[in-house]
Scaffold this motif. Structure first.
Motif, PDB file in Angstrom:
ATOM      1  N   ALA A  81     -50.133 -19.630  29.776  1.00  0.00           N
ATOM      2  CA  ALA A  81     -49.155 -18.561  29.828  1.00  0.00           C
ATOM      3  C   ALA A  81     -50.204 -17.222  29.663  1.00  0.00           C
ATOM      4  CB  ALA A  81     -48.350 -18.770  28.733  1.00  0.00           C
ATOM      5  N   GLU A  82     -51.175 -17.551  28.566  1.00  0.00           N
ATOM      6  CA  GLU A  82     -51.904 -16.728  28.367  1.00  0.00           C
ATOM      7  C   GLU A  82     -52.948 -15.883  29.526  1.00  0.00           C
ATOM      8  OE1 GLU A  82     -54.039 -18.297  24.957  1.00  0.00           O
ATOM      9  OE2 GLU A  82     -52.781 -17.202  23.424  1.00  0.00           O
ATOM     10  N   SER A  83     -53.233 -16.862  30.253  1.00  0.00           N
ATOM     11  CA  SER A  83     -53.969 -16.691  31.416  1.00  0.00           C
ATOM     12  C   SER A  83     -53.361 -15.945  32.677  1.00  0.00           C
ATOM     13  CB  SER A  83     -54.437 -18.023  32.139  1.00  0.00           C
ATOM     14  OG  SER A  83     -53.551 -18.631  32.951  1.00  0.00           O
ATOM     15  N   TYR A  84     -52.032 -15.716  32.753  1.00  0.00           N
ATOM     16  CA  TYR A  84     -51.388 -14.832  33.357  1.00  0.00           C
ATOM     17  C   TYR A  84     -51.342 -13.560  33.083  1.00  0.00           C
ATOM     18  CZ  TYR A  84     -49.207 -19.210  35.123  1.00  0.00           C
ATOM     19  OH  TYR A  84     -48.851 -20.508  35.764  1.00  0.00           O
ATOM     20  N   THR A  85     -51.387 -12.786  34.127  1.00  0.00           N
ATOM     21  CA  THR A  85     -51.103 -11.384  33.966  1.00  0.00           C
ATOM     22  C   THR A  85     -49.868 -11.127  33.798  1.00  0.00           C
ATOM     23  OG1 THR A  85     -50.678 -10.914  36.329  1.00  0.00           O
ATOM     24  CG2 THR A  85     -52.902 -10.765  35.790  1.00  0.00           C
ATOM     25  N   ASP A  86     -49.315 -10.059  33.387  1.00  0.00           N
ATOM     26  CA  ASP A  86     -47.730  -9.957  33.211  1.00  0.00           C
ATOM     27  C   ASP A  86     -47.158  -9.670  34.290  1.00  0.00           C
ATOM     28  OD1 ASP A  86     -48.139  -9.495  30.355  1.00  0.00           O
ATOM     29  OD2 ASP A  86     -48.215  -7.511  30.401  1.00  0.00           O
ATOM     30  N   ALA A  87     -47.751  -9.332  35.463  1.00  0.00           N
ATOM     31  CA  ALA A  87     -47.019  -9.362  36.813  1.00  0.00           C
ATOM     32  C   ALA A  87     -46.744 -10.622  37.374  1.00  0.00           C
ATOM     33  CB  ALA A  87     -47.957  -8.462  37.631  1.00  0.00           C
ATOM     34  N   LEU A 123     -46.601 -13.527  35.577  1.00  0.00           N
ATOM     35  CA  LEU A 123     -45.702 -14.071  34.614  1.00  0.00           C
ATOM     36  C   LEU A 123     -44.049 -13.652  34.635  1.00  0.00           C
ATOM     37  CD1 LEU A 123     -45.921 -16.261  32.304  1.00  0.00           C
ATOM     38  CD2 LEU A 123     -46.044 -14.408  30.788  1.00  0.00           C
ATOM     39  N   PHE A 124     -43.937 -12.374  34.908  1.00  0.00           N
ATOM     40  CA  PHE A 124     -42.541 -11.664  34.826  1.00  0.00           C
ATOM     41  C   PHE A 124     -41.956 -11.427  36.161  1.00  0.00           C
ATOM     42  CE2 PHE A 124     -44.238 -11.485  30.327  1.00  0.00           C
ATOM     43  CZ  PHE A 124     -43.062 -12.244  29.943  1.00  0.00           C
ATOM     44  N   GLN A 125     -42.841 -11.286  37.051  1.00  0.00           N
ATOM     45  CA  GLN A 125     -42.297 -10.997  38.386  1.00  0.00           C
ATOM     46  C   GLN A 125     -42.184 -12.065  39.245  1.00  0.00           C
ATOM     47  OE1 GLN A 125     -44.430  -7.500  40.051  1.00  0.00           O
ATOM     48  NE2 GLN A 125     -44.391  -6.485  37.947  1.00  0.00           N
ATOM     49  N   SER A 126     -41.115 -12.193  40.039  1.00  0.00           N
ATOM     50  CA  SER A 126     -40.956 -13.175  41.034  1.00  0.00           C
ATOM     51  C   SER A 126     -42.279 -13.329  41.909  1.00  0.00           C
ATOM     52  CB  SER A 126     -39.729 -13.233  41.954  1.00  0.00           C
ATOM     53  OG  SER A 126     -38.609 -13.189  40.970  1.00  0.00           O
ATOM     54  N   GLY A 127     -42.524 -14.500  42.480  1.00  0.00           N
ATOM     55  CA  GLY A 127     -43.749 -14.313  43.438  1.00  0.00           C
ATOM     56  C   GLY A 127     -45.110 -14.613  42.639  1.00  0.00           C
ATOM     57  N   GLY A 128     -45.193 -14.671  41.375  1.00  0.00           N
ATOM     58  CA  GLY A 128     -46.516 -14.969  40.840  1.00  0.00           C
ATOM     59  C   GLY A 128     -47.193 -16.022  41.085  1.00  0.00           C
ATOM     60  N   ARG A 129     -46.560 -17.161  41.659  1.00  0.00           N
ATOM     61  CA  ARG A 129     -46.831 -18.287  42.103  1.00  0.00           C
ATOM     62  C   ARG A 129     -45.944 -18.904  43.165  1.00  0.00           C
ATOM     63  NH1 ARG A 129     -50.923 -16.768  39.801  1.00  0.00           N
ATOM     64  NH2 ARG A 129     -52.426 -17.960  38.613  1.00  0.00           N
ATOM     65  N   LYS A 130     -46.644 -19.544  44.045  1.00  0.00           N
ATOM     66  CA  LYS A 130     -45.784 -20.051  45.018  1.00  0.00           C
ATOM     67  C   LYS A 130     -45.023 -21.382  44.586  1.00  0.00           C
ATOM     68  CE  LYS A 130     -48.935 -19.194  48.964  1.00  0.00           C
ATOM     69  NZ  LYS A 130     -49.866 -19.766  49.877  1.00  0.00           N
ATOM     70  N   TRP A 131     -45.589 -22.081  43.607  1.00  0.00           N
ATOM     71  CA  TRP A 131     -44.757 -23.023  43.095  1.00  0.00           C
ATOM     72  C   TRP A 131     -43.326 -22.773  42.406  1.00  0.00           C
ATOM     73  CZ3 TRP A 131     -43.766 -22.989  37.896  1.00  0.00           C
ATOM     74  CH2 TRP A 131     -44.876 -22.308  37.083  1.00  0.00           C
ATOM     75  N   ALA A 132     -43.832 -21.557  41.803  1.00  0.00           N
ATOM     76  CA  ALA A 132     -42.516 -20.745  41.075  1.00  0.00           C
ATOM     77  C   ALA A 132     -41.404 -20.251  41.929  1.00  0.00           C
ATOM     78  CB  ALA A 132     -43.013 -19.865  40.052  1.00  0.00           C
ATOM     79  N   SER A 133     -41.820 -20.125  43.032  1.00  0.00           N
ATOM     80  CA  SER A 133     -40.934 -19.445  44.018  1.00  0.00           C
ATOM     81  C   SER A 133     -40.359 -20.617  44.975  1.00  0.00           C
ATOM     82  CB  SER A 133     -41.639 -18.236  44.754  1.00  0.00           C
ATOM     83  OG  SER A 133     -42.134 -17.348  44.140  1.00  0.00           O
TER      84      SER A 133
END
Length: 170
Positions: free
Chosen positions: A117-123, A125-135
């Motif tokens: 979680a710390e490694s992610y940028t705010d964008a 972490l909190f915006q859709s599309g941050g990673r393909k797996w999350a989308s």
């Protein structure tokens, strides 16, 4: 679903809820770790294995994506309509560990999730599309929701389950 104002609030909540959850196991004995009781669907060992399974899936999804692989969620061998089979695989994976080992592995794995979680940028972490797996599902969740639903949410739910287990186990 609970929301977070920023990354630190999410991390703090993960840390707090993980500690409250795992502290519930301090009075569970090694002899009772695999004991089922009425109205609780998992043993104490299975409760921790469940948490470890999902935490490790998130870590693996991230690892696979960073390696350029297409991520199959929830798991390459299990579809969303076969979560029971996935849970059974979690229990099998951790069935030979002592309760103390499970608690230790849990602490280490939660720290890995916090580091992620710390490694992610705010964008990211909190915006859709941050990673393909999350989308990868129609919900198209941002990463923070995946982390929340597999950390804070079940840590709360399973804390009530272990309390109920302890009450029935005497």
């Amino acid at each position: 679903m609970q929301e977070y104002k920023d990354k630190q609030e999410l991390i703090d909540e993960i840390s707090k809820r993980a500690q409250l959850f795992i502290d519930e196991f301090s009075s569970v004995t090694e002899a009772d770790k695999n004991k089922l009781v009425d109205d609780v669907d998992r043993t104490p060992a299975q409760m921790i294995a469940y948490q470890l399974g999902w935490l490790n899936l998130i870590l693996d999804w991230e690892k696979q994506e960073l390696q350029g692989n297409t991520v199959a969620t929830p798991h390459a061998d299990y579809k969303w309509n076969n979560l029971g089979g996935l849970y059974d695989s979690f229990y099998k994976q951790y069935e030979n560990y002592s309760l103390q080992d499970l608690k230790s592995i849990f602490g280490e794995t939660v720290q890995q999730i916090i580091n992620l979680a710390e490694s992610y940028t705010d964008a990211e972490l909190f915006q859709s599309g941050g990673r393909k797996w999350a989308s990868s599902t129609p919900a198209n969740w941002p990463i923070w929701k995946w982390i929340h639903i597999n950390t804070v949410a079940p840590f709360k739910t399973f804390r009530s389950k272990i309390r109920k287990w302890k009450k029935q186990n005497g």
